[in-house]
Write an enzyme that holds these catalytic residues in place. Structure first.
Site, PDB file in Angstrom:
ATOM      1  N   CYS A   1      -6.441  12.994  12.523  1.00 46.63           N
ATOM      2  CA  CYS A   1      -5.947  11.582  12.200  1.00 46.63           C
ATOM      3  C   CYS A   1      -5.825  10.840  13.674  1.00 46.63           C
ATOM      4  O   CYS A   1      -5.401  11.266  14.620  1.00 46.63           O
ATOM      5  CB  CYS A   1      -4.778  11.636  11.859  1.00 46.63           C
TER       6      CYS A   1
ATOM      7  N   ASP B   1       4.249   0.709  12.060  1.00 46.45           N
ATOM      8  CA  ASP B   1       3.052   0.097  11.553  1.00 46.45           C
ATOM      9  C   ASP B   1       3.101  -1.445  11.996  1.00 46.45           C
ATOM     10  O   ASP B   1       2.178  -2.081  11.525  1.00 46.45           O
ATOM     11  CB  ASP B   1       3.243   0.139   9.805  1.00 46.45           C
TER      12      ASP B   1
ATOM     13  N   ARG C   1      -8.508  -0.592   4.370  1.00 43.16           N
ATOM     14  CA  ARG C   1      -7.962   0.426   3.822  1.00 43.16           C
ATOM     15  C   ARG C   1      -6.583  -0.069   3.315  1.00 43.16           C
ATOM     16  O   ARG C   1      -5.993   0.364   2.386  1.00 43.16           O
ATOM     17  CB  ARG C   1      -7.516   1.541   4.674  1.00 43.16           C
TER      18      ARG C   1
ATOM     19  N   ARG D   1      -0.121  14.525  13.030  1.00 40.46           N
ATOM     20  CA  ARG D   1       0.334  14.470  11.710  1.00 40.46           C
ATOM     21  C   ARG D   1       0.148  15.945  10.808  1.00 40.46           C
ATOM     22  O   ARG D   1      -0.460  15.833   9.680  1.00 40.46           O
ATOM     23  CB  ARG D   1      -0.425  13.470  10.901  1.00 40.46           C
TER      24      ARG D   1
ATOM     25  N   LYS E   1       0.903  -1.152  -0.073  1.00 39.72           N
ATOM     26  CA  LYS E   1      -0.133   0.018  -0.006  1.00 39.72           C
ATOM     27  C   LYS E   1       0.916   1.251   0.086  1.00 39.72           C
ATOM     28  O   LYS E   1       0.743   2.058  -0.947  1.00 39.72           O
ATOM     29  CB  LYS E   1      -1.060  -0.161   1.202  1.00 39.72           C
ATOM     30  N   ASN E   2       1.735   1.463   0.815  1.00 40.18           N
ATOM     31  CA  ASN E   2       2.627   2.575   0.896  1.00 40.18           C
ATOM     32  C   ASN E   2       3.624   3.075   0.103  1.00 40.18           C
ATOM     33  O   ASN E   2       4.257   3.876  -0.021  1.00 40.18           O
ATOM     34  CB  ASN E   2       3.407   2.749   2.447  1.00 40.18           C
TER      35      ASN E   2
HETATM   36  N1  EPU Z   1       5.508  14.867  10.642  1.00 43.56           N
HETATM   37  C1  EPU Z   1       5.853  16.216  10.850  1.00 43.56           C
HETATM   38  N2  EPU Z   1       5.670  16.994   9.809  1.00 43.56           N
HETATM   39  C2  EPU Z   1       5.284  16.695   8.457  1.00 43.56           C
HETATM   40  C3  EPU Z   1       5.413  15.214   8.193  1.00 43.56           C
HETATM   41  C4  EPU Z   1       5.428  14.229   9.364  1.00 43.56           C
HETATM   42  O1  EPU Z   1       6.076  16.510  12.063  1.00 43.56           O
HETATM   43  O2  EPU Z   1       5.337  17.412   7.592  1.00 43.56           O
HETATM   44  C5  EPU Z   1       5.762  13.912  11.690  1.00 43.56           C
HETATM   45  C6  EPU Z   1       4.455  12.833  12.028  1.00 43.56           C
HETATM   46  O3  EPU Z   1       3.506  13.837  12.594  1.00 43.56           O
HETATM   47  C7  EPU Z   1       4.997  11.816  12.423  1.00 43.56           C
HETATM   48  C8  EPU Z   1       6.355  11.661  11.923  1.00 43.56           C
HETATM   49  O4  EPU Z   1       6.646  12.962  11.341  1.00 43.56           O
HETATM   50  O5  EPU Z   1       4.980  11.872  13.874  1.00 43.56           O
HETATM   51  C9  EPU Z   1       6.262  10.629  10.698  1.00 43.56           C
HETATM   52  O6  EPU Z   1       5.593  10.819   9.541  1.00 43.56           O
HETATM   53  P1  EPU Z   1       6.123  10.541   8.075  1.00 43.56           P
HETATM   54  O7  EPU Z   1       5.771  11.783   7.495  1.00 43.56           O
HETATM   55  O8  EPU Z   1       6.961  10.078   8.341  1.00 43.56           O
HETATM   56  O9  EPU Z   1       4.809   9.480   7.884  1.00 43.56           O
HETATM   57  P2  EPU Z   1       3.746   9.606   6.846  1.00 43.56           P
HETATM   58  O10 EPU Z   1       4.488   9.725   5.472  1.00 43.56           O
HETATM   59  O11 EPU Z   1       2.670  10.473   7.055  1.00 43.56           O
HETATM   60  C10 EPU Z   1       3.780   7.123   6.174  1.00 43.56           C
HETATM   61  C11 EPU Z   1       3.212   5.693   6.138  1.00 43.56           C
HETATM   62  C12 EPU Z   1       2.502   5.537   7.493  1.00 43.56           C
HETATM   63  C13 EPU Z   1       3.608   5.054   8.251  1.00 43.56           C
HETATM   64  C14 EPU Z   1       4.652   6.263   8.454  1.00 43.56           C
HETATM   65  C15 EPU Z   1       5.751   6.131   9.427  1.00 43.56           C
HETATM   66  C16 EPU Z   1       1.970   6.072   3.827  1.00 43.56           C
HETATM   67  C17 EPU Z   1       1.054   6.289   3.042  1.00 43.56           C
HETATM   68  N3  EPU Z   1       1.777   6.276   5.244  1.00 43.56           N
HETATM   69  O12 EPU Z   1       3.150   7.978   6.635  1.00 43.56           O
HETATM   70  O13 EPU Z   1       1.748   4.293   7.297  1.00 43.56           O
HETATM   71  O14 EPU Z   1       3.146   4.934   9.744  1.00 43.56           O
HETATM   72  O15 EPU Z   1       4.895   6.775   6.926  1.00 43.56           O
HETATM   73  O16 EPU Z   1       6.525   4.935   8.743  1.00 43.56           O
HETATM   74  O17 EPU Z   1       2.955   5.889   3.439  1.00 43.56           O
HETATM   75  C18 EPU Z   1       0.131   2.776   7.773  1.00 43.56           C
HETATM   76  O18 EPU Z   1       0.079   2.343   6.852  1.00 43.56           O
HETATM   77  O19 EPU Z   1      -0.670   2.307   8.619  1.00 43.56           O
HETATM   78  C19 EPU Z   1       0.533   4.260   8.018  1.00 43.56           C
HETATM   79  C20 EPU Z   1       0.144   5.065   8.969  1.00 43.56           C
END
Ligand code: EPU
Length: 417
Positions: free
Chosen positions: A116, A304, A397, A121, A22-23
């Site tokens: 969320c 995850d 999802r 996030r 998915k990711n």
């Molecule tokens: N963060 C910030 N500012 C930002 C972006 C992120 O403070 O602009 C913080 C977030 O709040 C969080 C941390 O940084 O505390 C990590 O966030 P990240 O951006 O790495 O995560 P994401 O891109 O929103 C993806 C996966 C998540 C997975 C995380 C961490 C996708 C679509 N989602 O999310 O997947 O948990 O990376 O590995 O790729 C899941 O599949 O269940 C899921 C939540």
């Protein structure tokens, strides 16, 4: 609304194949916005989040369809560059259209995703780097409004190795003028997959999988032809399903090194694990020991898999300290596991799990997010009774036919409306 009914107590046995990630698939599908024409992907899983992505791409004038094993995206210049709230609120990853739209068409208006369940996030690490590349960005009426005549490469140092932030900026920088150096980037396998796909589209990218990615912008990209990597989180979930039931499960079509952190923890627990080039097998273990886990960006233990591993620790000998370091509110499964009799003390980012073999009993429980749903199903498989897990739409999802895969291993699990 669907619920899952699980009759636990049967060790799972056999072989089960992992679906596409998915990711990895989500950013890849948004990357199509970088090049008009027909893109083709293999191994795109059937998931609600993929449906939501299609909805948004369709709204942006793209046609999406499956043709046998192929998933096609026919990209045309959008009439409107707006990603509306109604679509974005269903799936936060929709923010990944921001970088591609801005880089390709010079403007984008993307709804802020809103709240969320697992944490606040924010998207500051998507927005600030785009500003550094020359975009003018305002937040107005709940929308991110971004404009740029031409993005120009720069050196960007991320405060945190964000997965989505790294992906958005990699996509935008591929069409920038000049060189972009991204430092302290995410190293997840999904980042590597995106870089490989972008390279196939003509992007000049180096360094993916390390903490520095360098991108030399090009004037245009061509449509993608790419196979999505296997889902390491699904593979890990299935492995834990085998482990928690005392079963013998071989998870195939996966990349074992992508779940090294989980495999190492399972070995520390006392499980016997065998790996091949594209499979991992967990053997029965009568009593496993508790081990501590701290979630961390890749190659650390994935957030995850934290909820699923916690389910396993409820059945371990001893006490496990589980620390969640990525999201501030990712312990909502704790209260539901407690309803099944688990002895867990959550405190801020740390949960102390006092394991007891056979200590879980069936109870009606409610899924609160995607990985929490998987955790409850795993816990239910370890009880002797019948457990009803409601709000299973969270599971849909991100897991393709999980109940069918578990049934194939002998699990007694049924989806009911
Ligand atoms: N963060 C910030 N500012 C930002 C972006 C992120 O403070 O602009 C913080 C977030 O709040 C969080 C941390 O940084 O505390 C990590 O966030 P990240 O951006 O790495 O995560 P994401 O891109 O929103 C993806 C996966 C998540 C997975 C995380 C961490 C996708 C679509 N989602 O999310 O997947 O948990 O990376 O590995 O790729 C899941 O599949 O269940 C899921 C939540």
């Amino acid at each position: 609304m669907d619920v899952m009914i699980i009759k636990g107590g049967t060790p799972l046995n056999g072989s089960v194949a992992t679906s596409g990630a998915k990711n990895a698939a989500l950013p890849l599908l948004f990357a199509t916005l970088l090049a008009e024409g027909e893109h083709s992907f293999l191994n795109v899983p059937f998931l609600k989040d993929i449906d939501s992505t299609e909805l948004l791409l369709n709204h942006l004038n793209c046609k999406t369809y499956r043709d046998g094993e192929q998933f096609k995206v026919l990209v045309k210049k959008p009439e409107s560059i707006v990603a509306p709230y109604d679509i974005v609120r269903k799936m936060r990853a929709s923010i990944l259209c921001l970088g591609p739209l801005l880089a390709r068409y010079g403007e984008a208006k993307v709804s802020l995703p809103g709240g969320c369940a697992i944490g606040s996030r924010p998207i500051n690490l998507h927005i600030e780097p785009l500003r550094q590349l020359g975009a003018e960005i305002e937040i107005e009426n709940g929308y991110v409004i971004a404009r740029a005549n031409k993005l120009v490469g720069d050196r960007i140092v991320f405060d945190f190795a964000t997965v989505g932030g790294t992906e958005n900026i990699m996509m935008a920088a591929s069409l920038c003028q000049g060189e972009t150096i991204l430092e302290n980037v995410a190293k997840e396998p999904e980042i590597v997959d995106l870089a490989q796909c972008l390279r196939g589209m003509g992007a000049k990218i180096e360094g993916e999988g390390s903490s520095v990615i360098t991108i030399e912008g090009v004037d245009e990209l061509t449509p993608a032809n790419h196979r999505v990597i296997p889902d390491r989180i699904e593979a890990g979930t299935l492995l834990i399903a085998g482990a928690i039931t005392g079963g013998d499960v071989k998870v195939t079509n996966c990349v074992p090194k992508d779940i090294d952190s989980l495999i190492n923890k399972l070995v520390d627990c006392g499980f016997s694990i065998e790996t091949g080039s594209d499979w991992v097998r967990v053997r029965p273990c009568a009593q496993w020991s508790a081990v501590d886990v701290d979630t961390a960006p890749h190659p650390g233990f994935p957030t995850d898999l934290q909820a699923q591993f916690m389910a396993l620790m409820t059945q371990a000998k001893g006490t496990s300290v589980i620390t969640e370091r990525i999201f501030e509110n990712r312990f909502m499964h704790v209260q539901e596991l407690a309803r099944m009799g688990a002895n867990i003390t959550p405190k801020s980012q740390v949960s102390v799990v006092r394991g007891e073999k056979g200590g879980l009993s069936s109870a009606p429980v409610m899924a609160t997010d995607l990985r929490a749903s998987a955790s409850l199903i795993l816990a239910a498989l370890a009880t002797d009774g019948e457990t009803k897990v409601s709000r299973i739409y969270h599971l849909d999802r991100g897991y393709e036919n999980l109940e069918v895969k578990l049934q194939g291993l002998g699990g007694q699990i049924e989806r009911c409306s």
